[in-house]
Motif scaffolding. Sequence first.
Motif, PDB file in Angstrom:
ATOM      1  N   ARG A  74      60.893-103.841 -39.420  1.00  0.00           N
ATOM      2  CA  ARG A  74      60.320-102.793 -38.569  1.00  0.00           C
ATOM      3  C   ARG A  74      61.381-101.695 -38.404  1.00  0.00           C
ATOM      4  O   ARG A  74      61.872-101.461 -37.294  1.00  0.00           O
ATOM      5  CB  ARG A  74      59.911-103.351 -37.208  1.00  0.00           C
ATOM      6  CG  ARG A  74      58.809-104.410 -37.273  1.00  0.00           C
ATOM      7  CD  ARG A  74      58.627-105.110 -35.936  1.00  0.00           C
ATOM      8  NE  ARG A  74      57.594-106.130 -35.991  1.00  0.00           N
ATOM      9  CZ  ARG A  74      56.323-105.938 -35.673  1.00  0.00           C
ATOM     10  NH1 ARG A  74      55.918-104.744 -35.264  1.00  0.00           N
ATOM     11  NH2 ARG A  74      55.455-106.922 -35.752  1.00  0.00           N
ATOM     12  N   PRO A  75      61.731-101.023 -39.507  1.00  0.00           N
ATOM     13  CA  PRO A  75      62.938-100.191 -39.483  1.00  0.00           C
ATOM     14  C   PRO A  75      62.772 -98.780 -38.945  1.00  0.00           C
ATOM     15  O   PRO A  75      63.771 -98.086 -38.760  1.00  0.00           O
ATOM     16  CB  PRO A  75      63.319-100.135 -40.969  1.00  0.00           C
ATOM     17  CG  PRO A  75      61.991-100.182 -41.677  1.00  0.00           C
ATOM     18  CD  PRO A  75      61.137-101.112 -40.844  1.00  0.00           C
ATOM     19  N   GLY A  76      61.551 -98.344 -38.714  1.00  0.00           N
ATOM     20  CA  GLY A  76      61.383 -96.920 -38.473  1.00  0.00           C
ATOM     21  C   GLY A  76      61.618 -96.170 -39.788  1.00  0.00           C
ATOM     22  O   GLY A  76      61.990 -96.776 -40.800  1.00  0.00           O
ATOM     23  N   ALA A  77      61.412 -94.870 -39.784  1.00  0.00           N
ATOM     24  CA  ALA A  77      61.489 -94.118 -41.035  1.00  0.00           C
ATOM     25  C   ALA A  77      62.140 -92.764 -40.833  1.00  0.00           C
ATOM     26  O   ALA A  77      61.954 -92.113 -39.806  1.00  0.00           O
ATOM     27  CB  ALA A  77      60.085 -93.926 -41.624  1.00  0.00           C
ATOM     28  N   TYR A  78      62.886 -92.346 -41.859  1.00  0.00           N
ATOM     29  CA  TYR A  78      63.416 -90.991 -41.900  1.00  0.00           C
ATOM     30  C   TYR A  78      62.407 -90.082 -42.586  1.00  0.00           C
ATOM     31  O   TYR A  78      61.648 -90.510 -43.462  1.00  0.00           O
ATOM     32  CB  TYR A  78      64.733 -90.952 -42.660  1.00  0.00           C
ATOM     33  CG  TYR A  78      65.893 -91.543 -41.908  1.00  0.00           C
ATOM     34  CD1 TYR A  78      66.332 -90.977 -40.710  1.00  0.00           C
ATOM     35  CD2 TYR A  78      66.564 -92.662 -42.388  1.00  0.00           C
ATOM     36  CE1 TYR A  78      67.400 -91.513 -40.015  1.00  0.00           C
ATOM     37  CE2 TYR A  78      67.644 -93.210 -41.696  1.00  0.00           C
ATOM     38  CZ  TYR A  78      68.043 -92.628 -40.510  1.00  0.00           C
ATOM     39  OH  TYR A  78      69.101 -93.160 -39.821  1.00  0.00           O
ATOM     40  N   ALA A  79      62.454 -88.811 -42.184  1.00  0.00           N
ATOM     41  CA  ALA A  79      61.532 -87.842 -42.770  1.00  0.00           C
ATOM     42  C   ALA A  79      62.222 -86.497 -42.947  1.00  0.00           C
ATOM     43  O   ALA A  79      63.125 -86.138 -42.197  1.00  0.00           O
ATOM     44  CB  ALA A  79      60.294 -87.675 -41.880  1.00  0.00           C
ATOM     45  N   ARG A  80      61.766 -85.773 -43.964  1.00  0.00           N
ATOM     46  CA  ARG A  80      62.172 -84.378 -44.129  1.00  0.00           C
ATOM     47  C   ARG A  80      61.119 -83.488 -43.482  1.00  0.00           C
ATOM     48  O   ARG A  80      59.960 -83.900 -43.315  1.00  0.00           O
ATOM     49  CB  ARG A  80      62.370 -84.038 -45.607  1.00  0.00           C
ATOM     50  CG  ARG A  80      61.141 -84.159 -46.468  1.00  0.00           C
ATOM     51  CD  ARG A  80      61.377 -83.619 -47.890  1.00  0.00           C
ATOM     52  NE  ARG A  80      62.376 -84.379 -48.621  1.00  0.00           N
ATOM     53  CZ  ARG A  80      62.085 -85.400 -49.430  1.00  0.00           C
ATOM     54  NH1 ARG A  80      60.837 -85.802 -49.589  1.00  0.00           N
ATOM     55  NH2 ARG A  80      63.046 -86.037 -50.066  1.00  0.00           N
ATOM     56  N   VAL A  81      61.505 -82.283 -43.143  1.00  0.00           N
ATOM     57  CA  VAL A  81      60.608 -81.346 -42.474  1.00  0.00           C
ATOM     58  C   VAL A  81      60.105 -80.340 -43.501  1.00  0.00           C
ATOM     59  O   VAL A  81      60.879 -79.553 -44.045  1.00  0.00           O
ATOM     60  CB  VAL A  81      61.330 -80.616 -41.315  1.00  0.00           C
ATOM     61  CG1 VAL A  81      60.367 -79.693 -40.588  1.00  0.00           C
ATOM     62  CG2 VAL A  81      61.934 -81.628 -40.337  1.00  0.00           C
ATOM     63  N   LEU A  82      58.803 -80.365 -43.759  1.00  0.00           N
ATOM     64  CA  LEU A  82      58.218 -79.456 -44.748  1.00  0.00           C
ATOM     65  C   LEU A  82      57.759 -78.153 -44.110  1.00  0.00           C
ATOM     66  O   LEU A  82      57.762 -77.107 -44.763  1.00  0.00           O
ATOM     67  CB  LEU A  82      57.036 -80.135 -45.447  1.00  0.00           C
ATOM     68  CG  LEU A  82      57.348 -81.413 -46.226  1.00  0.00           C
ATOM     69  CD1 LEU A  82      56.090 -81.918 -46.917  1.00  0.00           C
ATOM     70  CD2 LEU A  82      58.458 -81.198 -47.243  1.00  0.00           C
ATOM     71  N   ASP A 137      50.863 -96.115 -32.161  1.00  0.00           N
ATOM     72  CA  ASP A 137      50.067 -96.695 -33.251  1.00  0.00           C
ATOM     73  C   ASP A 137      50.694 -96.544 -34.633  1.00  0.00           C
ATOM     74  O   ASP A 137      49.988 -96.644 -35.646  1.00  0.00           O
ATOM     75  CB  ASP A 137      48.651 -96.082 -33.270  1.00  0.00           C
ATOM     76  CG  ASP A 137      47.965 -96.200 -31.918  1.00  0.00           C
ATOM     77  OD1 ASP A 137      47.827 -97.333 -31.432  1.00  0.00           O
ATOM     78  OD2 ASP A 137      47.599 -95.159 -31.339  1.00  0.00           O
ATOM     79  N   LEU A 138      52.000 -96.308 -34.699  1.00  0.00           N
ATOM     80  CA  LEU A 138      52.682 -96.168 -35.983  1.00  0.00           C
ATOM     81  C   LEU A 138      53.437 -97.450 -36.299  1.00  0.00           C
ATOM     82  O   LEU A 138      54.345 -97.840 -35.566  1.00  0.00           O
ATOM     83  CB  LEU A 138      53.654 -94.987 -35.944  1.00  0.00           C
ATOM     84  CG  LEU A 138      54.420 -94.714 -37.248  1.00  0.00           C
ATOM     85  CD1 LEU A 138      53.487 -94.147 -38.303  1.00  0.00           C
ATOM     86  CD2 LEU A 138      55.582 -93.759 -36.999  1.00  0.00           C
ATOM     87  N   LEU A 139      53.059 -98.099 -37.395  1.00  0.00           N
ATOM     88  CA  LEU A 139      53.743 -99.303 -37.856  1.00  0.00           C
ATOM     89  C   LEU A 139      54.599 -98.919 -39.055  1.00  0.00           C
ATOM     90  O   LEU A 139      54.080 -98.586 -40.123  1.00  0.00           O
ATOM     91  CB  LEU A 139      52.736-100.381 -38.251  1.00  0.00           C
ATOM     92  CG  LEU A 139      51.958-101.027 -37.094  1.00  0.00           C
ATOM     93  CD1 LEU A 139      50.784-101.851 -37.625  1.00  0.00           C
ATOM     94  CD2 LEU A 139      52.878-101.899 -36.250  1.00  0.00           C
ATOM     95  N   SER A 140      55.920 -98.985 -38.902  1.00  0.00           N
ATOM     96  CA  SER A 140      56.770 -98.497 -39.979  1.00  0.00           C
ATOM     97  C   SER A 140      56.654 -99.343 -41.243  1.00  0.00           C
ATOM     98  O   SER A 140      56.876 -98.841 -42.346  1.00  0.00           O
ATOM     99  CB  SER A 140      58.226 -98.424 -39.516  1.00  0.00           C
ATOM    100  OG  SER A 140      58.699 -99.671 -39.063  1.00  0.00           O
ATOM    101  N   ALA A 141      56.288-100.611 -41.115  1.00  0.00           N
ATOM    102  CA  ALA A 141      56.139-101.455 -42.301  1.00  0.00           C
ATOM    103  C   ALA A 141      55.028-100.962 -43.220  1.00  0.00           C
ATOM    104  O   ALA A 141      55.006-101.293 -44.410  1.00  0.00           O
ATOM    105  CB  ALA A 141      55.871-102.894 -41.891  1.00  0.00           C
ATOM    106  N   ASP A 142      54.113-100.173 -42.700  1.00  0.00           N
ATOM    107  CA  ASP A 142      52.993 -99.664 -43.507  1.00  0.00           C
ATOM    108  C   ASP A 142      53.302 -98.332 -44.170  1.00  0.00           C
ATOM    109  O   ASP A 142      52.506 -97.835 -44.970  1.00  0.00           O
ATOM    110  CB  ASP A 142      51.746 -99.487 -42.632  1.00  0.00           C
ATOM    111  CG  ASP A 142      51.213-100.802 -42.088  1.00  0.00           C
ATOM    112  OD1 ASP A 142      51.517-101.854 -42.688  1.00  0.00           O
ATOM    113  OD2 ASP A 142      50.506-100.778 -41.067  1.00  0.00           O
TER     114      ASP A 142
END
Length: 218
Positions: A138-146, A89-94
Amino acid sequence: MNVLSIQTGKPEPTPAKSGLTGHFKKPVTGPVQIGPLGLSGDTICDLDNHGGVDQAVYLFGEPDRVWWQTELGRELPAGFFGENLLISDLLSADLAVGDKLTIGNVMLEITAPRIPCATYAAHIGDPQAIKQFYRAARPGAYARVLQTVQITAGQPVEFTSYNGDRILIIESTRHYLRHFDDPDFLARVLTVPAHHKLRALAQERLSKHAPETGPTSV
């Protein structure tokens, strides 16, 4: 939302100029330790362009995977896009820079969209693959780890929207394709927790366009 699968990659040959890549990720079972530089057991071969604290984890959504499966007309298993976490249910465009995803005691913060490279194009096997990736948005996303701890497939994912200026990651992609030529966008970048390379670029370009101030007369 929940974590459908967790993927890590080992060094494998690629026809792209890098020679080796960790892009070909496979699902793993059981708990996986996640830290500031990503998932335990995952490999980043091109450290100049991939990995680091602001690209520690690559996220992809199941709706996007299913869309791509139809678009490409073939089965695309988890990890096909090089994602570490496949999330339902994750839409990267959002997604916007600064949005947070909490998985148990792990907290991830969105920093940037994925920018397709030669390794991705070689993986797809189509010279138009990079252009197609941009068009799809629809690129997907990078994230940092907090916050760091172990994660396991099946865990629920809690989404928290960034409460400042919402710069959608696909908006960042559009400006990337225009070589970040909009000073208004660059000024916005400095107000959000964007990837450090983009923030540095914004600071550099805005400083060059800042009006010079002479000595004050008395």
